[in-house]
Every structure is written in C-alpha cells, then in structure tokens.
Write a protein that holds these residues in place. Structure first.
Motif, PDB file in Angstrom:
ATOM      1  N   MET A   1       0.847  -1.175   0.000  1.00 53.74           N
ATOM      2  CA  MET A   1       0.000   0.000   0.000  1.00 53.74           C
ATOM      3  C   MET A   1       0.892   1.236   0.000  1.00 53.74           C
ATOM      4  O   MET A   1       1.910   1.274   0.670  1.00 53.74           O
ATOM      5  CB  MET A   1      -0.908  -0.027   1.224  1.00 53.74           C
ATOM      6  N   GLU A   2       0.475   2.230  -0.757  1.00 56.61           N
ATOM      7  CA  GLU A   2       1.285   3.433  -0.904  1.00 56.61           C
ATOM      8  C   GLU A   2       0.399   4.662  -0.712  1.00 56.61           C
ATOM      9  O   GLU A   2      -0.717   4.710  -1.229  1.00 56.61           O
ATOM     10  CB  GLU A   2       1.910   3.439  -2.302  1.00 56.61           C
ATOM     11  N   VAL A   3       0.899   5.639   0.031  1.00 54.24           N
ATOM     12  CA  VAL A   3       0.194   6.911   0.216  1.00 54.24           C
ATOM     13  C   VAL A   3       1.126   8.037  -0.199  1.00 54.24           C
ATOM     14  O   VAL A   3       2.338   7.954  -0.025  1.00 54.24           O
ATOM     15  CB  VAL A   3      -0.271   7.127   1.674  1.00 54.24           C
ATOM     16  N   ARG A   4       0.543   9.087  -0.733  1.00 53.80           N
ATOM     17  CA  ARG A   4       1.355  10.169  -1.284  1.00 53.80           C
ATOM     18  C   ARG A   4       0.947  11.522  -0.721  1.00 53.80           C
ATOM     19  O   ARG A   4      -0.176  11.716  -0.273  1.00 53.80           O
ATOM     20  CB  ARG A   4       1.188  10.221  -2.801  1.00 53.80           C
ATOM     21  N   ALA A   5       1.886  12.447  -0.826  1.00 53.91           N
ATOM     22  CA  ALA A   5       1.622  13.863  -0.568  1.00 53.91           C
ATOM     23  C   ALA A   5       2.439  14.649  -1.586  1.00 53.91           C
ATOM     24  O   ALA A   5       3.541  14.234  -1.958  1.00 53.91           O
ATOM     25  CB  ALA A   5       2.010  14.255   0.849  1.00 53.91           C
ATOM     26  N   ARG A   6       1.906  15.758  -2.037  1.00 52.99           N
ATOM     27  CA  ARG A   6       2.543  16.512  -3.114  1.00 52.99           C
ATOM     28  C   ARG A   6       2.594  17.992  -2.765  1.00 52.99           C
ATOM     29  O   ARG A   6       1.669  18.529  -2.157  1.00 52.99           O
ATOM     30  CB  ARG A   6       1.739  16.308  -4.387  1.00 52.99           C
ATOM     31  N   LEU A   7       3.685  18.618  -3.155  1.00 51.31           N
ATOM     32  CA  LEU A   7       3.863  20.056  -2.980  1.00 51.31           C
ATOM     33  C   LEU A   7       4.302  20.621  -4.319  1.00 51.31           C
ATOM     34  O   LEU A   7       5.260  20.124  -4.914  1.00 51.31           O
ATOM     35  CB  LEU A   7       4.929  20.334  -1.922  1.00 51.31           C
ATOM     36  N   LYS A   8       3.603  21.644  -4.788  1.00 56.34           N
ATOM     37  CA  LYS A   8       3.921  22.196  -6.098  1.00 56.34           C
ATOM     38  C   LYS A   8       4.339  23.658  -5.980  1.00 56.34           C
ATOM     39  O   LYS A   8       3.822  24.399  -5.144  1.00 56.34           O
ATOM     40  CB  LYS A   8       2.713  22.120  -7.023  1.00 56.34           C
ATOM     41  N   ASN A   9       5.247  24.040  -6.844  1.00 51.85           N
ATOM     42  CA  ASN A   9       5.676  25.432  -7.023  1.00 51.85           C
ATOM     43  C   ASN A   9       6.158  26.087  -5.733  1.00 51.85           C
ATOM     44  O   ASN A   9       5.825  27.233  -5.439  1.00 51.85           O
ATOM     45  CB  ASN A   9       4.556  26.273  -7.633  1.00 51.85           C
ATOM     46  N   TYR A  10       6.947  25.375  -4.963  1.00 54.19           N
ATOM     47  CA  TYR A  10       7.507  25.960  -3.752  1.00 54.19           C
ATOM     48  C   TYR A  10       8.777  26.720  -4.113  1.00 54.19           C
ATOM     49  O   TYR A  10       9.578  26.264  -4.925  1.00 54.19           O
ATOM     50  CB  TYR A  10       7.802  24.888  -2.705  1.00 54.19           C
ATOM     51  N   ARG A  11       8.992  27.867  -3.497  1.00 55.13           N
ATOM     52  CA  ARG A  11      10.072  28.770  -3.862  1.00 55.13           C
ATOM     53  C   ARG A  11      11.411  28.350  -3.272  1.00 55.13           C
ATOM     54  O   ARG A  11      11.960  29.024  -2.396  1.00 55.13           O
ATOM     55  CB  ARG A  11       9.731  30.187  -3.401  1.00 55.13           C
ATOM     56  N   VAL A  12      11.931  27.236  -3.736  1.00 60.04           N
ATOM     57  CA  VAL A  12      13.275  26.792  -3.400  1.00 60.04           C
ATOM     58  C   VAL A  12      13.790  26.067  -4.640  1.00 60.04           C
ATOM     59  O   VAL A  12      13.013  25.451  -5.368  1.00 60.04           O
ATOM     60  CB  VAL A  12      13.288  25.881  -2.151  1.00 60.04           C
TER      61      VAL A  12
END
Length: 115
Positions: A1-12
C-alpha cells in the motif's frame, strides 16, 4: 500500500531541496521526522510538514477505506524533487543596464509505503 503527498511550485531550487530529500529517502517515518527536525536547512521544516501530511493521508485512508495500513511500519519510499517553473526578475546594474535573475521553484512528491 502506498500513500502520497505533493507540494507544487515551492520557492526553493530543486538542487537545494534534493540535498534534504536524500537524507531521509528509505528511512522510517519516525526516523525521517527526527532527522528533519534536527536539520539546519530551511527546507527541512517544510519537508517534515509534507511527511506529516502523507502520514495523515495514510491514517485517513485507513479509516475511510479500511485499507489495513500499519502506520508504525511506514517507510519513506520515494521522494522526487523536480524543477518547477522559473520566475524571471530584473536587477538594475551599472550604467543603465539590467541583469536577468531566475527565481526557481520546485515540485516535491513524497510517497510512503509499508516495510
């Protein structure tokens, strides 16, 4: 089983983010959060928040779908840090000239899987 989290366009920049991401890849969730809390990098706090978000996603998926995920055995499976779009800015230089500056962003994907 796999769970994800995503972050887009972060200023680094992706290069700086990959340094922190490489430290926790393949570690257990508790160990990864400990490493990130003790890190001096600024991106480490945000990455810890993202790992906690993925952990909350696992708990929610467990409650909603009765998926049978063992929260204690979760491991940081994959972390991918990709380059996002760049913002172009202008800095004034001598004698009326201008220099272009790139403000880089990055996309971060965290995936937790069972050991």
């Amino acid at each position: 089983m796999e769970v994800r989290a995503r972050l887009k366009n972060y200023r680094v920049s992706a290069q700086k983010a990959r340094i922190v991401a490489d430290e926790i890849r393949g570690k257990g969730v508790e160990d990864a959060l400990t490493i990130l809390d003790l890190s001096t990098k600024a991106f480490a706090k945000l990455l810890a928040k993202l790992v906690r978000s993925a952990l909350a996603n696992a708990q929610e998926k467990n409650e909603r779908d009765h998926a049978g995920i063992d929260i204690d055995n979760l491991v940081v499976g994959t972390i991918s840090v990709d380059q996002g779009s760049s913002m172009w800015r202008i800095r004034a230089r001598a004698q009326g000239r201008a220099a272009w500056i790139q403000r880089r962003t990055s996309h971060v994907n965290v995936s937790l899987c069972e050991q």
